[in-house]
Design a protein around this motif. Structure first.
Motif, short mmCIF file in Angstrom:
data_model
loop_
_atom_site.label_atom_id
_atom_site.label_comp_id
_atom_site.label_asym_id
_atom_site.label_seq_id
_atom_site.Cartn_x
_atom_site.Cartn_y
_atom_site.Cartn_z
N SER A 683 20.33 14.38 -13.66
CA SER A 683 20.88 14.06 -12.31
C SER A 683 19.59 13.47 -11.64
CB SER A 683 21.39 15.00 -11.60
OG SER A 683 22.26 15.98 -12.26
N PRO A 684 19.78 12.49 -10.82
CA PRO A 684 18.75 11.93 -9.94
C PRO A 684 18.24 13.04 -9.09
CG PRO A 684 20.79 10.84 -9.79
CD PRO A 684 21.32 11.76 -10.44
N ALA A 685 16.83 12.96 -8.62
CA ALA A 685 16.20 13.69 -7.72
C ALA A 685 17.00 13.85 -6.36
CB ALA A 685 14.71 13.42 -7.20
N HIS A 686 16.93 14.95 -5.76
CA HIS A 686 17.92 14.97 -4.35
C HIS A 686 17.55 13.67 -3.41
CE1 HIS A 686 18.81 18.56 -6.22
NE2 HIS A 686 18.00 19.69 -5.53
N GLY A 687 18.56 13.31 -3.01
CA GLY A 687 18.51 12.17 -1.75
C GLY A 687 17.99 10.97 -2.38
N THR A 688 17.79 10.63 -3.50
CA THR A 688 17.25 9.58 -4.05
C THR A 688 18.22 8.80 -4.41
OG1 THR A 688 16.63 10.27 -6.13
CG2 THR A 688 14.93 10.20 -4.53
N ASP A 689 19.50 9.06 -4.69
CA ASP A 689 20.55 8.43 -5.23
C ASP A 689 21.53 7.88 -3.89
OD1 ASP A 689 20.93 10.88 -5.00
OD2 ASP A 689 22.76 10.82 -6.73
N LYS A 690 21.16 6.53 -3.45
CA LYS A 690 21.70 6.03 -2.34
C LYS A 690 22.87 5.14 -2.56
CE LYS A 690 17.29 6.93 0.03
NZ LYS A 690 17.62 8.09 0.74
N THR A 691 23.27 4.68 -3.45
CA THR A 691 24.09 3.69 -3.72
C THR A 691 25.51 4.15 -4.32
OG1 THR A 691 23.00 2.96 -5.64
CG2 THR A 691 22.38 1.75 -3.85
N GLY A 692 25.69 5.48 -4.25
CA GLY A 692 27.01 5.87 -5.03
C GLY A 692 26.98 6.18 -6.26
N PRO A 693 28.38 7.04 -6.72
CA PRO A 693 28.19 7.50 -7.85
C PRO A 693 28.55 6.66 -8.90
CG PRO A 693 30.47 7.92 -6.79
CD PRO A 693 29.32 7.24 -5.70
N THR A 694 29.03 5.29 -8.90
CA THR A 694 29.06 4.62 -10.05
C THR A 694 27.75 4.13 -10.35
OG1 THR A 694 31.17 3.67 -9.12
CG2 THR A 694 29.80 2.30 -10.50
N ALA A 695 26.91 3.81 -9.35
CA ALA A 695 25.53 3.70 -9.85
C ALA A 695 24.71 4.77 -10.38
CB ALA A 695 24.46 3.19 -8.50
N VAL A 696 25.05 6.04 -10.03
CA VAL A 696 24.45 7.04 -10.92
C VAL A 696 24.84 6.93 -12.38
CG1 VAL A 696 24.22 9.64 -11.01
CG2 VAL A 696 24.34 8.62 -8.74
N PHE A 697 26.28 6.77 -12.28
CA PHE A 697 26.62 6.74 -13.83
C PHE A 697 26.13 5.47 -14.65
CE2 PHE A 697 31.02 8.58 -12.06
CZ PHE A 697 30.52 10.15 -12.44
N LYS A 698 25.78 4.64 -14.15
CA LYS A 698 25.32 3.40 -14.77
C LYS A 698 23.86 3.73 -15.05
CE LYS A 698 26.51 -0.84 -13.48
NZ LYS A 698 26.89 -1.95 -12.83
N SER A 699 23.14 4.47 -14.21
CA SER A 699 21.62 4.83 -14.71
C SER A 699 21.58 5.67 -15.71
CB SER A 699 20.91 5.33 -13.43
OG SER A 699 20.72 4.22 -12.43
N VAL A 700 22.43 6.60 -15.69
CA VAL A 700 22.53 7.74 -16.59
C VAL A 700 22.85 7.22 -18.09
CG1 VAL A 700 23.63 9.89 -17.48
CG2 VAL A 700 22.83 9.58 -15.18
#
Length: 801
Positions: A683-700
């Protein structure tokens, strides 16, 4: 029943410790497999048993519900050292009576120098021991408890009963030629299995006798309720229930099950005894909706109602939660919330690729939601053909706010299994084990994930500091130069590559030492007997008895590594907004003073993992590849001894290790303060994922998830109000389908809890006794967690759909 189990205090039970000690003394001369078999038989014969006044299933692990047994053969030094601290812990507290303290003090001298931990630490080479001592590589769980991280062949137990295993053992017993050393060893193993299977039968018969006795008492009370102190249970219905329990316990698990009730009782007996045999966690139920389904349909056709089936399942979940485990405080911080990670898997595909969701899948979802407990751990196997209706039901259960179900994806896991040599039918039959790790139930060896923890950020800082640990000042290994002397960012990546490969090798050294001692000192007889092909090979699991044996360590602080590398590259070598000296001084002073804050703000503004930014995401891919490539070069102690595999792969299922490993790590170039938690899982570090869950999914999804077969653990958090909107539930389903179908994501789990609720629970815990949160790959009651772990969960990003 739920209220009674939740009200039960977490205590320390010494029964198993006393019986095990006496048994070891009596059978000191025996081969280790026989010694272990006699020990388990003695425990099952002499431990306290009881039947819940309202229960439909029977079987207890310790003298009371939620009491944690002590397993002295694994480790007891920490028990003695912490006897007076169990009830004073900042989280995961246990009570212990003065009498039980005295009992443990009495047996301690026998075990000094004899435990798994004693012998494993003695086996560590000096060059690897420094990694263990400094916490760069954490392996305490491997040397203070059994392995588990496994699902046995429950399907065969229900189909044939343990008598089928006894018949197979007796058939194999006639084959060994005892003048051959390997055959002689097999003969001991076969004898040990028969001892254990007979003990399991006797254990079940103890409950049959007790149920019959209680039925008689209930019948007597019906005749004279006026003088009865048990009038509450003295009903014709309860007397009949107890007689039925007695009948079932005289049949299973010895014989094949015929009814749904028989099948679940048989399943529970085996699961329970495996927990009594060893204190390893992540012992999982496998694909329960598949192997129980024939018994469900048969009983339903014979008149069992859906609600009666639900009641039996709810009994199973309550009994599952009744189990408990106590760990040392240092190990507890890696497993906050006292989890046992007992995973139940539903959904997925059949062996021929069809949708496997059935009526029982829905009942499992419904009953787990009703019970609202942190155990068992519930996982849904996702695949493209999973219906929207079932997905909707999963989302409604997620809305209940206890972090379940999690999703594992067939779309990446099955192909990754096929690539490493798992047969197609077995690959399609995989289940979740523990948190997010996966294996083929009944055919896979121990610890598909769960070996040692490797701290990635600490590895980076030691690499940058010429091989010296900044916090302790101790040299860990030969350096390759200091950060201040590095002229290009390529130098950073080269030195990272060198160090992470060396640290990877040292983790394998520590793993190997632990495995060797586990094999020699504490083989699990029942667990081995119930795993293919241990009986046919005449080998227990640690000797290579399983059909498959792939394992994984746990890499911690993935996002911090990504963010640190990106900050160094951009801020120091590209933008030159800070110098190497300014960065290094800020790290050494933990960003103190105005200058430290200035540097920290520049670092925090650098690209961060979790925002679909290739700048940082691809740096992580490259850095993680060094580890993935290196670990693929190594094998475990079972390699070449029978199983398919015997190799390693990567895994990010770091449970709550991000908190204690962060506590031993200095400030890092991503702007993180010293001693604070690292990022959890992948998972991203706390508070550093600022562009929503889709962006998180794409990074992972940019990670080599096909090579991280040990689990790519992703936690996401949303507020309850978000999922009150049916439109947002639909959005979440669409996002999940995109993550798994298009991006080939491995896993995700969703915490549905608000920051405000958790903050209020810290101030007024009495108002939130039922609050459950997702810690990592498992859930726990919020109030039992230490404040530092609570704060870590509170600090996670709340996503908006």
């Amino acid at each position: 029943m739920r209220e009674n189990i939740l009200a039960a205090q977490a205590t320390v039970c010494t029964e198993r410790a006393v019986i095990a000690t006496e048994s070891y003394r009596e059978h000191e001369q025996e081969q280790i497999v026989l010694k272990r078999a006699y020990m388990l038989a003695d425990v099952l014969k002499n431990m306290s048993i009881y039947i819940d006044p309202d229960g439909k299933l029977v079987g207890n692990q310790a003298s009371t519900d939620r009491a944690a047994p002590i397993f002295p053969e694994y480790a007891i030094d920490w028990v003695i050292a912490e006897l007076d601290e169990f009830d004073k812990r900042p989280g995961d507290r246990f009570t212990i009576t003065e009498a039980n303290k005295d009992i443990l003090q009495e047996i301690y001298p026998y075990w000094k120098g004899r435990t798994l931990k004693d012998k494993a630490i003695a086996a560590f080479p000096e060059s690897a021991r420094v990694f263990y001592d400094l916490g760069v590589i954490k392996t305490e769980g491997n040397i203070t408890s059994g392995d588990a991280h496994i699902a046995v062949d429950y399907e065969r137990v229900l189909r044939n009963g343990i008598i089928g295993f006894k018949e197979q053992v007796k058939s194999e017993q006639s084959k060994p030629e005892l003048y051959k050393v390997e055959d002689l060893k097999k003969s001991y193993f076969y004898r040990s299995i028969l001892i254990v299977l007979d003990a399991v039968e006797a254990f079940a018969l103890r409950y049959a006798d007790l149920a019959e006795e209680l039925a008689g008492i209930a019948t007597s009370e019906l005749a004279d309720l006026a003088t009865s102190e048990r009038a509450e249970v003295a009903t014709p219905e309860r007397a009949a229930e107890l007689r039925e329990i007695s009948r079932i316990c005289r049949k299973v698990p010895m014989q094949a099950a015929d009814t749904f009730h028989e099948a679940v009782q048989s399943l529970w007996f085996i699961h329970l005894v495996l927990q009594i045999e060893s204190n390893g966690h992540s012992l999982s139920y496998g694909r329960l909706d598949q192997y129980l389904y024939p018994y469900y349909t048969k009983s339903k056709a014979e008149g069992m109602t859906e609600e009666q089936a639900c009641e039996i399942l709810e009994n199973l979940w309550l009994r599952t939660y009744s189990l408990n485990k106590i760990r040392s405080w240092t190990h507890t911080r890696f497993s906050a919330g006292s989890p046992l990670y007992q995973n139940v898997t539903i959904g997925g595909q059949t062996k021929d690729g069809k949708d496997a969701v059935n009526e029982l899948s829905h009942l499992v979802l419904r009953t787990v939601a009703r019970c609202h407990l942190p155990q068992p751990n519930l996982t849904v196997r996702y695949h493209k053909g999973l219906s929207d209706a079932f997905m909707q039901e999963c989302i409604q259960v997620i809305r209940c706010g206890f972090g379940m179900p999690a999703f594992n994806s067939d779309e990446i896991i099955i192909p990754s299994f096929l690539e490493i040599g798992v047969e197609k039918a077995d690959a399609y039959d995989y289940s979740a084990i523990g948190c997010v790790e996966v294996a083929v139930p009944g055919k896979w060896g121990y610890r598909c994930t769960g070996m040692s923890f490797l701290n990635f950020p600490k590895t980076l800082m030691i690499a940058l500091n010429d091989g010296i640990d900044i916090k302790s000042g101790q040299r860990v290994c030969q350096g390759k130069g200091h950060f201040l002397a590095m002229e290009t960012f390529d130098d950073i990546m080269r030195i990272w590559d060198d160090f992470v490969r060396e640290f990877c090798r040292q983790s394998v050294v520590l793993d190997t030492c632990a495995d060797l001692v586990l094999e020699q000192e504490v083989p699990d007889i029942l667990c081995s007997a119930l795993t293919v092909d241990c009986i046919a090979r005449g080998k227990h699991l640690k000797e290579g008895g399983a059909k498959y044996d792939f394992i994984s360590g746990l890499q911690v602080g993935i996002a911090n590594l990504a963010n640190s590398l990106a900050a160094i590259k951009k801020c120091v070598f590209e933008d030159k907004s800070i110098t190497k000296e300014e960065l290094w001084n800020a790290i050494l002073t933990d960003f103190a003073g105005n200058e430290g804050k200035r540097v920290q703000n520049i670092l925090l503004a650098a690209p961060k993992f979790g925002n679909d930014d290739d700048y940082v995401d691809l740096l992580l891919v490259k850095a993680y590849d060094s580890y993935i490539e290196e670990i693929a070069n190594h094998v475990n102690t079972r390699y070449g001894r029978g199983p398919i595999g015997g190799k390693y792969y990567a895994g990010t299922s770091s449970i709550s290790a991000n908190v204690p490993q962060g506590a031993s790590t200095c400030a890092t170039p991503d702007g993180r303060h010293a001693n604070t938690p690292l990022a959890e899982g992948c998972s991203p570090a706390h508070g550093t994922d600022k562009t929503g869950p889709t962006a998180v999914f794409k990074s992972v999804a940019k990670l080599r998830t096909d090579k991280i077969t040990g689990g790519v653990l992703l936690n996401q958090k949303v507020t309850p109000v978000i999922l009150e909107d049916p439109g947002n539930c639909e959005k979440l389903i669409m996002i999940l389908r995109t993550f798994f179908d298009t991006l080939k994501g491995f896993h995700v789990q969703i915490n549905v809890v608000s920051r405000e609720t958790m903050l209020d629970a810290q101030k007024h815990p009495e108002n939130h006794t039922d609050l459950i949160v997702r810690v990592a790959g498992y859930s726990a009651f919020f109030n039992v967690l230490s404040k530092v772990t609570q704060d870590d969960i509170i600090g996670r990003t709340e996503q908006v759909l």
